[in-house]
Design a protein around this motif. Structure first.
Motif, PDB file in Angstrom:
ATOM      1  N   LEU A 128       8.518   1.624   1.152  1.00 47.07           N
ATOM      2  CA  LEU A 128       7.320   1.817   1.975  1.00 47.07           C
ATOM      3  C   LEU A 128       6.058   1.866   1.120  1.00 47.07           C
ATOM      4  CD1 LEU A 128       9.765   2.881   3.724  1.00 47.07           C
ATOM      5  CD2 LEU A 128       8.108   4.296   4.903  1.00 47.07           C
ATOM      6  N   LEU A 129       6.197   2.481  -0.077  1.00 44.77           N
ATOM      7  CA  LEU A 129       5.073   2.579  -1.009  1.00 44.77           C
ATOM      8  C   LEU A 129       5.514   1.997  -2.340  1.00 44.77           C
ATOM      9  CD1 LEU A 129       2.146   3.836  -1.196  1.00 44.77           C
ATOM     10  CD2 LEU A 129       3.240   5.754  -2.373  1.00 44.77           C
ATOM     11  N   ASP A 130       4.900   0.896  -2.692  1.00 41.33           N
ATOM     12  CA  ASP A 130       5.286   0.172  -3.906  1.00 41.33           C
ATOM     13  C   ASP A 130       4.475   0.730  -5.073  1.00 41.33           C
ATOM     14  OD1 ASP A 130       5.971  -1.692  -5.803  1.00 41.33           O
ATOM     15  OD2 ASP A 130       4.758  -3.304  -4.921  1.00 41.33           O
ATOM     16  N   GLU A 131       5.146   1.538  -5.921  1.00 42.87           N
ATOM     17  CA  GLU A 131       4.430   2.201  -7.015  1.00 42.87           C
ATOM     18  C   GLU A 131       4.555   1.412  -8.316  1.00 42.87           C
ATOM     19  OE1 GLU A 131       5.263   6.435  -7.281  1.00 42.87           O
ATOM     20  OE2 GLU A 131       5.655   6.476  -5.117  1.00 42.87           O
ATOM     21  N   TYR A 132       3.434   1.241  -9.009  1.00 43.14           N
ATOM     22  CA  TYR A 132       3.383   0.467 -10.248  1.00 43.14           C
ATOM     23  C   TYR A 132       2.654   1.262 -11.323  1.00 43.14           C
ATOM     24  CZ  TYR A 132       2.248  -3.459 -13.374  1.00 43.14           C
ATOM     25  OH  TYR A 132       2.103  -4.289 -14.463  1.00 43.14           O
TER      26      TYR A 132
END
Lengths: 395, 305
Positions: A251-255
């Protein structure tokens, strides 16, 4: 098959790979090449489906709903004014628990006329009961069409899903895209088989009148379904990764968020630009990360809360504006963080409306700004980025 | 006495929430007698959106999907496409909408369905106003009628505009079959429905549907009023089959005052008003008869052009 294609063709190839059975669509810039391609697939027999050339977007969605209730896997695509014309029937689709998948090529609303990228159309549909997936690349567009069907048609979900690709930036830009093997797709996504459908010999009313003693229960069940979709999206993505070797961060693409002190929150194609900016700044020793909103509905509340516990500043870039309030990503993020005892500084940046470029330089300036305000810890107002006549320069 | 040709099977059970004397109840009943069990229906906002009963009650023997007010034409296209994909080509798809849902808010979707030659039967049950919402004028309300939005007062009374000619609108789409039916003539009604069932393409049925509360009439007189509509020729029974018009009931040619006087919605009309209505009816029926006598193809009926 690895080939080069636009975001719109990625949508069309996704619908084809999913073996959509009924496609009803009305042309609107910049969505047209999706339905042109699908009309071609149907006409040539490459896709066994009925193509309904409807006379409006409202009718496109209405036809999809009734076809879905009759048991068909349905697909449509639209953009901006087409999407907002559908508003009534978008609510109908989720109320009917029809797992329709639709691509919205996110474009600005008129007046003044604009055909370029902007999220106002999509954001304005957040209360319609649709899942909303914002895409960053053409590959993600194709893959998300497949995953969206699987999530939408899950018995614990049964809700429609909207795939959002930014006008022109994705819709008309070509990128290398891997089109999955049909046999693999067929295993991943079997034929749509609903628990009940409009069927001879089973006289039922779909969408009948209910009194106040039952209406809330229908809404409660839809709420539970949307909540179930959180887990389902993760499971389906994991299955997709195992089959096709690609995944997009849930749901939340963290980079680069692990050691980040501040993060940029953004959705859609600007996330690709933000990745570059984040890399460049990390190289200069600035600990900054990117958190891409992959879904706006369901909203990644838990994911954002967990992230907020680790950082001191969050810059939220909205490519739309909710008049009288602020950017919708910002207000929703603030709402999610409110239960936390300690919260980072959050600032809203309104940028890229009507197709204006959100450049790497602008994102770097935004990052510098959020570092600055998080150090000062001050309350902040939404800031309009790169608007003519305002003193501040972001270039 | 000759045996009736109307099938005895019932597909509309008792238990509908329609008003006493509701004409629309009979429209559904005769329609389903004509079409039989292999039928699915789409219903938009209208009286019949309420009449099948509160969920989970359902007084019809056929499945039905509800759709948005303006969406019936699109809904039947969607159902047809999905059924065709399942190979269920023999199932009759029905759009069942009121007059407002057809000639006003639903006209665009209906026009689209007709142009796309959607294989379905579209039924407009015509109670000549928005009755479910409480008697507001529609494009199908006749000239001279009182409604809550065409109030009768000293300065200006009743509806000043003529009724929209939906049959002409539908004929102009070049559809294969269109017919008017009345609940006062069930045999003619069922016969036309049967005919429509066996044609491919978009078929249109215009059913006059007396509404006792909206027409301000005695609910015991629904059939009498429906028959008078035909006998006074304010609502002639005819069909346009492959572009050829035929009058199926000539009616007795009674004065229209007999029809109007049974309905409170026309109670304010002066003898001059009635004479004006009569004049229009006579001219219209004469034109209809002349066209029927010529047996020529409608100029708008074309196969490919």
């Amino acid at each position: 098959m690895r080939t080069v294609m636009t975001g719109n063709y990625a949508s069309a190839y996704g619908a084809k790979a999913a073996r959509a059975e009924v496609i009803a669509a009305y042309p609107i810039t910049p969505q047209t090449s999706i339905v042109e391609k699908l009309a071609e697939f149907v006409s040539s027999g490459e896709l066994n489906a009925k193509f309904i050339p409807v006379e409006s977007e409202h009718s496109a969605m209405a036809a999809c709903i009734s076809a879905s209730v009759t048991g068909a896997r349905t697909y449509t695509a639209t953009s901006s004014h087409g999407l907002t014309l559908m508003h009534e029937v978008l609510m109908w689709a989720s109320g009917a628990r029809s797992p329709i998948v639709m691509t919205n090529v996110s474009r600005a609303m008129a007046p003044p006329w604009s055909v370029w990228a902007d999220h106002m159309d999509s954001v304005a549909q957040r209360d319609t009961g649709w899942m909303q997936f914002f895409c960053e690349s053409n590959q993600e567009v194709l893959d998300t069409v497949l995953m969206a069907y699987k999530v939408a048609e899950s018995r614990d979900v049964m809700l429609p899903a909207m795939i959002i690709e930014d006008a022109f930036i994705l819709s008309h830009t070509s990128e290398p895209v891997d089109v999955p093997e049909q046999s693999q797709v067929d295993t991943f996504l079997p034929r749509y088989d609903p628990e009940m459908r409009l069927e001879i010999g089973r006289p039922m009313g779909f969408g009948s009148l209910v009194k106040p003693d039952l209406y809330m229960e229908f809404r409660y069940k839809a709420m539970k379904a949307m909540e179930s979709s959180r887990e389902r999206i993760l499971k389906v993505e994991e299955e997709f990764r195992k089959t096709f070797g690609r995944s997009y961060g849930g749901l939340l693409d963290e980079y680069r968020c692990e050691d980040a002190e501040v993060v940029v929150v953004v959705a859609g194609s600007a996330a690709g630009t933000a990745r570059e900016a984040v890399d460049a700044m990390n190289e200069r020793g600035v600990p900054v990360g990117l958190a891409r909103l992959r879904t706006f509905r369901p909203f990644p509340e838990d994911e954002l809360r967990n992230l907020a516990k680790k950082v001191r500043g969050i810059a939220v870039i909205d490519r739309s504006y909710t008049f009288g309030a602020a950017g919708a990503f910002y207000t929703e993020l603030c709402g999610s963080l409110f239960p936390l005892r300690e919260r980072p500084v959050v600032k809203n940046y309104i940028a890229g409306l009507g197709g204006r470029d959100i450049t790497p330089k602008i994102i770097e300036k935004i990052i510098e700004d959020i570092i600055d305000v998080s150090e000062r810890g001050e309350d902040v107002e939404p800031e309009w980025v790169e608007v003519k006549g305002l003193d501040r320069s972001w270039q | 006495m000759s045996k009736t040709t109307i099938p005895e099977e019932e597909y509309a059970y008792p238990g509908s929430t329609g008003c006493p004397g509701c004409g629309a109840n009979l429209v559904m009943r005769y329609l389903l007698k004509g079409l039989g069990e292999r039928t699915v229906i789409s219903i938009p906002a209208c009286c019949w959106a309420v009449m099948p009963g509160y969920w989970p009650s359902h007084c019809l023997k056929v499945p039905l999907v509800y759709c948005a007010f303006e969406a019936t034409g699109a809904s039947i296209s969607g159902i047809r496409a999905a059924l065709d994909m399942r190979g269920e080509r023999d199932v009759t798809v029905v759009g069942f909408a009121g007059d407002g849902g057809t000639v006003d808010i639903g006209l665009q979707a209906l026009s689209g369905a007709a142009e796309r030659q959607t294989d379905a039967v579209y039924v407009m049950y015509d109670n000549e106003a928005y009755m479910n919402t409480g008697i507001q004028r529609s494009g199908a309300t006749p000239w001279g009628a009182w409604t809550t939005t065409t109030p009768v007062d000293e300065s200006r009374g009743f509806k000043q505009e003529p009724k929209k000619n939906v049959m002409a609108i539908m004929e102009a789409h070049g559809i294969p079959y269109a017919a008017t039916v009345s609940v006062g003539h069930p045999e003619d009604f069922v016969k036309k429905v049967r005919k429509a069932r066996d044609v491919r393409g978009l078929r249109f049925i215009h059913a006059l549907s007396p509404c006792p509360p909206g027409w301000r009439m005695n609910p015991m007189k629904t059939i009498e009023v429906a028959r008078l509509a035909v006998d006074t020729r304010i609502f002639p029974l005819y069909e346009i089959d492959e572009g050829v018009l035929a009058i199926t009931r000539r009616g007795k040619g009674k004065p229209v005052s007999e029809y109007l006087s049974l309905q409170g919605r026309f109670g304010h009309l002066t003898p001059e008003n009635t004479a004006e209505i009569q004049k229009v009816i006579d001219a219209r029926f004469e034109a209809l008869e002349a066209r029927a006598a010529r047996k020529n193809l409608s100029p708008s009926f074309t196969q490919l052009a």
